[in-house]
Design a protein around this motif. Structure first.
Motif, PDB file in Angstrom:
ATOM      1  N   PHE A 143       0.849  -1.195   0.000  1.00  0.00           N
ATOM      2  CA  PHE A 143       0.000   0.000   0.000  1.00  0.00           C
ATOM      3  C   PHE A 143       0.875   1.232   0.000  1.00  0.00           C
ATOM      4  O   PHE A 143       2.006   1.225   0.517  1.00  0.00           O
ATOM      5  CB  PHE A 143      -0.906   0.010   1.242  1.00  0.00           C
ATOM      6  N   PRO A 144       0.363   2.335  -0.567  1.00  0.00           N
ATOM      7  CA  PRO A 144       1.120   3.590  -0.538  1.00  0.00           C
ATOM      8  C   PRO A 144       1.032   4.249   0.827  1.00  0.00           C
ATOM      9  O   PRO A 144       0.226   3.866   1.674  1.00  0.00           O
ATOM     10  CB  PRO A 144       0.420   4.434  -1.613  1.00  0.00           C
ATOM     11  N   ALA A 145       1.883   5.263   1.040  1.00  0.00           N
ATOM     12  CA  ALA A 145       1.891   5.976   2.325  1.00  0.00           C
ATOM     13  C   ALA A 145       0.758   7.005   2.337  1.00  0.00           C
ATOM     14  O   ALA A 145       0.966   8.227   2.314  1.00  0.00           O
ATOM     15  CB  ALA A 145       3.239   6.653   2.541  1.00  0.00           C
ATOM     16  N   ASP A 146      -0.461   6.511   2.366  1.00  0.00           N
ATOM     17  CA  ASP A 146      -1.671   7.347   2.303  1.00  0.00           C
ATOM     18  C   ASP A 146      -2.571   6.912   3.438  1.00  0.00           C
ATOM     19  O   ASP A 146      -2.791   5.710   3.648  1.00  0.00           O
ATOM     20  CB  ASP A 146      -2.349   7.142   0.958  1.00  0.00           C
ATOM     21  N   PRO A 147      -3.124   7.869   4.206  1.00  0.00           N
ATOM     22  CA  PRO A 147      -4.028   7.473   5.303  1.00  0.00           C
ATOM     23  C   PRO A 147      -5.179   6.599   4.851  1.00  0.00           C
ATOM     24  O   PRO A 147      -5.675   5.763   5.605  1.00  0.00           O
ATOM     25  CB  PRO A 147      -4.518   8.826   5.847  1.00  0.00           C
TER      26      PRO A 147
ATOM     27  N   VAL B 296       4.188   0.521   1.995  1.00  0.00           N
ATOM     28  CA  VAL B 296       3.964  -0.255   3.208  1.00  0.00           C
ATOM     29  C   VAL B 296       3.505  -1.644   2.800  1.00  0.00           C
ATOM     30  O   VAL B 296       2.517  -1.790   2.059  1.00  0.00           O
ATOM     31  CB  VAL B 296       2.921   0.413   4.118  1.00  0.00           C
ATOM     32  N   GLY B 297       4.238  -2.673   3.257  1.00  0.00           N
ATOM     33  CA  GLY B 297       3.884  -4.055   2.958  1.00  0.00           C
ATOM     34  C   GLY B 297       3.169  -4.712   4.107  1.00  0.00           C
ATOM     35  O   GLY B 297       3.512  -4.505   5.278  1.00  0.00           O
ATOM     36  N   VAL B 298       2.157  -5.497   3.779  1.00  0.00           N
ATOM     37  CA  VAL B 298       1.405  -6.252   4.780  1.00  0.00           C
ATOM     38  C   VAL B 298       1.412  -7.722   4.351  1.00  0.00           C
ATOM     39  O   VAL B 298       1.148  -8.023   3.169  1.00  0.00           O
ATOM     40  CB  VAL B 298      -0.042  -5.731   4.922  1.00  0.00           C
ATOM     41  N   ARG B 299       1.724  -8.604   5.316  1.00  0.00           N
ATOM     42  CA  ARG B 299       1.743 -10.036   4.997  1.00  0.00           C
ATOM     43  C   ARG B 299       1.111 -10.805   6.139  1.00  0.00           C
ATOM     44  O   ARG B 299       1.427 -10.584   7.313  1.00  0.00           O
ATOM     45  CB  ARG B 299       3.177 -10.539   4.763  1.00  0.00           C
TER      46      ARG B 299
ATOM     47  N   ASP C 290       8.033  -1.390   6.443  1.00  0.00           N
ATOM     48  CA  ASP C 290       8.131  -0.012   5.968  1.00  0.00           C
ATOM     49  C   ASP C 290       9.586   0.318   5.701  1.00  0.00           C
ATOM     50  O   ASP C 290      10.483  -0.427   6.117  1.00  0.00           O
ATOM     51  CB  ASP C 290       7.495   0.960   6.979  1.00  0.00           C
ATOM     52  N   PRO C 291       9.882   1.413   5.023  1.00  0.00           N
ATOM     53  CA  PRO C 291      11.262   1.732   4.652  1.00  0.00           C
ATOM     54  C   PRO C 291      12.086   2.359   5.758  1.00  0.00           C
ATOM     55  O   PRO C 291      13.261   2.681   5.550  1.00  0.00           O
ATOM     56  CB  PRO C 291      11.099   2.706   3.479  1.00  0.00           C
ATOM     57  N   SER C 292      11.538   2.548   6.953  1.00  0.00           N
ATOM     58  CA  SER C 292      12.275   3.208   8.032  1.00  0.00           C
ATOM     59  C   SER C 292      13.117   2.193   8.806  1.00  0.00           C
ATOM     60  O   SER C 292      12.729   1.031   8.970  1.00  0.00           O
ATOM     61  CB  SER C 292      11.294   3.914   8.979  1.00  0.00           C
ATOM     62  N   ASN C 293      14.267   2.670   9.317  1.00  0.00           N
ATOM     63  CA  ASN C 293      15.115   1.850  10.173  1.00  0.00           C
ATOM     64  C   ASN C 293      14.968   2.203  11.642  1.00  0.00           C
ATOM     65  O   ASN C 293      15.747   1.753  12.472  1.00  0.00           O
ATOM     66  CB  ASN C 293      16.585   2.010   9.766  1.00  0.00           C
TER      67      ASN C 293
END
Length: 788
Positions: free
Chosen positions: A673-677, A722-725, A738-741
């Motif tokens: 999903f994109p970074a959209d609320p 954002v990935g969901v599995r 998510d792309p954050s560390n």
């Protein structure tokens, strides 16, 4: 004269004979007489014997002494001096005169004098044997010389053991056949007739011949070398005791070395009894007097190779002993010598006697295995076939041997105690030998080094990680003993802790390397060699069907795919742990379902060859053949460990086998999903729809809340995508990537805070949760029980 010449009456060839009547007329004349006086019988017969004299003599005076010396005249006129003896014939007036030349008579007298001198003394044995090696004359016919008597007509086999007689007769036969004499040859003599005993003779022999050089027998000179032989035997036994006892760290093998050394050269039967505590590595209790001394028969040996069934068998418990002086003497550290009669009187029980005395045994010696003030056991010897009893010198020798043996036994006991402690510690530190999950089955095997080597620090582990992943670990600590085992336990604990942080294999080894360096700095200098280690880490993911591997100075992972070959996974190995300064590299490979993974220590490779590369290929080939055979994992591990044509293991060997499987694609659902609320509602809808498809509507509410909180945080703080599995197994896994560390942090929000409760709610609603880092970004995972 010719050797075939003989006078009348069968006289020897060098004796002249003349038959004279009462008037002194010659009526008989021998061939030797013809040759001696150069007068044929036709010239002498019928004439007076006085005509043969060269000048006046006793015969000329009318007297005939029974013996004497006269001068006779040859036909050529030359005189010859002869010694004669008169033999008067029964029932006849005629007399027989026998004569030899004076020089011949002197030589015979000297020979007789020499023979009398040899036969009359008892310091040097003299034996004259004929061509059949039977005794003709000897000075040891009545036992004056040390050793068995040799009566006239006897042969060696009549008086000594057949084996000894065969050796001696072979040597004498060689002298008789070749004429080559020998001197100072050692000959062991064990009598089979009274007086029984064991002697050593120094033998010299020369062939005897007649005047024509034909063998007539063997002359043998003997000197008693028994004392020197016994001293040499005692020295050799002491040397063998120091050289042969204590070469192993196994208590029972050391006990067997003791009895093997004593039998044949010293005794006919021997055994070693050890305290039960010694066999397990503990100190024996201090006892005094009779009763149950808690002794066990550790080793036995007999001269004929078989242990009598009547005696106490190996491994049997020694029955309680009466309170005897000999028992107390042993407990005080003294060697005891006793004959069979005294033993029977002391035991006063025929059942006990049968257990303690072999048939025919007549003399027994028992020495305690005494070390550091403790009686570890005893060593007992019997003589049965050899007739001589044990004496004080034998007791002193047995005491020396037992003192040296006791040190060897005590070293083995102390090693056994440390070895047992190390093994116990290592087994408690190692995981269970087999695990089984839906996506992986593992089994392990561990074999200590052969030959008494200490336990080392080899270890293995199969660690279950979130999302059905499994970390496979194998390592080998440098050094041996308790220090290596303790280091292994610390490293295994560290690996489990680091694995729970879900670090990548190369990052895990980097952290572990830092830990090993700190441990080495803290260790005592004498034990720093037991802190270094090699290690290999492999993380298998059944969803992606891939495995990531990294190594620190360790042999490579071997992978056997179904129906295909086995190969080692080439990974550039970093340095061993504790070296520092160099990076570790990881490699990711595809792992088809049903593949067999083998992780091992270098101790196993030593059984496949000295070259590491060749040994690795050989191990891979064997693994491929076993993979195709379709056997279960435990049998495959046992085969790889044991069915190897090579020397025993010189190092400990650990093996971890894993058979992989993959998760069904229908049990995994992935979205991005994109970074959209607005993506939060889409993610909730996708998750609830998949749960309904799986029939897990009971987990829908909690999963909606978890997905909503985690996706909201990702959109708000990390950005997209954002990935969901979702992963369905015995539990339900929900992952948000998510792309954050940035590491998520659980905190307790105050009542006035508007946020900060998301992760708290997730933690309360799930069984457990966590996060891991990937090549780019992080993944937060949540695990929850499946609803009924």
């Amino acid at each position: 004269m010719r050797a075939s010449d003989a006078g009348s009456g069968g006289q020897p060839a060098d004796v002249a004979a003349a038959l004279v009547d009462r008037r002194g007329v010659v009526v008989g004349w021998s061939r030797v007489a013809e040759d001696l006086l150069e007068r044929p019988a036709s010239e002498v017969l019928g004439r007076s014997v006085l005509r043969l004299l060269d000048g006046p003599g006793p015969l000329a005076a009318g007297t005939v002494p029974d013996s004497g010396t006269v001068a006779l005249r040859r036909r050529s006129g030359r005189p010859v001096s002869v010694c004669y003896r008169v033999e008067r014939l029964r029932g006849s007036t005629q007399v027989l005169i026998l004569a030899v030349t004076a020089d011949r008579a002197s030589a015979t007298e000297r020979a007789e004098a020499l023979s009398r001198a040899l036969l009359s003394q008892d310091r040097i044995g003299f034996v004259l044997r004929d061509t059949e090696l039977a005794v003709v004359r000897t000075n040891i016919a009545h036992g004056g010389f040390p050793g068995p008597p040799l009566p006239a007509g006897s042969r060696l086999s009549d008086v000594m053991r057949p084996s000894d007689a065969a050796v001696a007769e072979a040597a004498l036969r060689g002298v008789l056949e070749t004429g080559e004499a020998f001197a100072g040859r050692d000959q062991r003599v064990r009598a089979i007739q009274p007086p029984y005993g064991d002697w050593s003779w120094s033998v010299s022999a020369v062939r005897t011949e007649d005047r024509d050089g034909r063998p007539t027998g063997v002359a043998v000179l003997l000197t008693d070398a028994t004392e020197h032989w016994r001293a040499a035997r005692r020295r050799e036994l002491r040397h063998r005791a120091s050289a042969e006892i204590g070469g192993t760290l196994d208590v029972r093998r050391t006990a067997q070395e003791i009895v093997d050394m004593l039998v044949l050269d010293f005794a006919d039967y021997a055994w070693v009894d050890l305290a039960d505590a010694v066999l397990t590595g503990d100190e024996p209790p201090k006892t005094f007097g009779g009763g149950d001394l808690h002794l066990r028969r550790a080793a036995v040996c007999s001269a004929n190779g078989s242990w009598p069934r009547e005696l106490l068998q190996p491994g049997g418990a020694v029955p309680p002993l009466p309170d005897l002086p000999m028992v107390r003497g042993l407990q005080e550290g003294r060697t005891i010598v006793v004959d069979r009669a005294a033993l029977e009187r002391g035991l006063a029980d025929q059942a006990r006697v049968r257990l303690a005395a072999p048939e025919g045994g007549h003399s027994m010696a028992v020495a305690p295995l005494f070390a550091r003030g403790l009686v570890l056991g005893d060593v007992a010897v019997w003589r049965a076939d050899r007739p001589e009893p044990f004496d004080d010198e034998d007791a002193a020798l047995l005491t020396e041997v037992a003192a040296h043996a006791a040190l060897g036994v005590d070293n083995c006991r102390r090693y056994t105690r440390e070895h047992r402690a190390a093994v116990t510690l290592q087994r408690r530190l190692l995981p269970q030998t087999a695990t089984s999950t839906r996506v992986m089955e593992t089994t392990s095997a561990y074999v200590p080094a052969a030959g008494g080597a200490e336990i080392a620090g080899d270890w293995f582990d199969a660690i279950e990680l979130p999302s059905l992943r499994t970390a496979l670990v194998v390592g080998d600590v440098t050094g041996r003993g308790l220090h290596a085992t303790a280091t292994m336990g610390r490293l295994r604990t560290a690996v489990q802790t680091l694995a729970d942080l879900e670090l990548a294999p190369d990052e895990l080894l980097t952290r572990l390397d830092d830990l090993v360096i700190r441990l080495a700095d803290e260790a005592d200098p004498a034990h720093r060699d037991a802190v270094g280690a090699t290690c290999l880490v492999a993380v298998h993911d059944p969803v992606t069907r891939r495995c990531t591997v990294a190594a620190a100075g360790h042999p490579p992972l071997i992978m056997a795919v179904p129906g295909g070959p086995a190969r080692s996974v080439a990974v550039h190995p970093g340095p061993p742990l504790g070296v520092g300064g160099l990076p570790f590299e990881a490699r990711t490979v595809d792992v088809p379902p049903g593949s067999l993974l083998a992780l091992y220590t270098d101790g196993l490779l030593q059984r496949y060859g000295t070259d590491i590369d060749d040994a690795t290929r050989d191990l891979a080939d064997r693994l491929a053949r076993l993979q195709r055979s379709g056997g279960d994992l435990p049998s495959l591990a046992r085969t790889l460990m044991a069915d190897v044509e090579g020397p025993p293991l010189r190092d400990d060997a650990a093996l971890l086998l894993a058979r992989t499987s993959a998760l069904d694609a229908a049990d995994v659902a992935c979205w991005e999903f994109p970074a959209d609320p607005a993506a939060v509602a889409s993610a909730r809808g996708a998750a609830t729809g998949k749960l309904a498809e799986w029939g897990l509507e009971g987990n829908a509410f909690v999963t909606e809340l978890i997905v909503s909180e985690l996706v909201t945080n990702a959109v708000r703080y990390a950005g997209g995508p954002v990935g969901v599995r979702l992963i369905r197994d015995e539990v339900l896994f929900c992952e948000v990537t998510d792309p954050s560390n940035t590491q998520p942090r659980l905190r307790r929000a105050r009542t006035t805070d508007e946020g900060g409760r998301g992760l708290f709610l997730v933690a309360q609603l799930s069984r457990r949760w966590g996060s891991r880092y990937g090549p780019s970004g992080k993944t937060i995972w949540v695990e929850q029980e499946l609803s009924a």
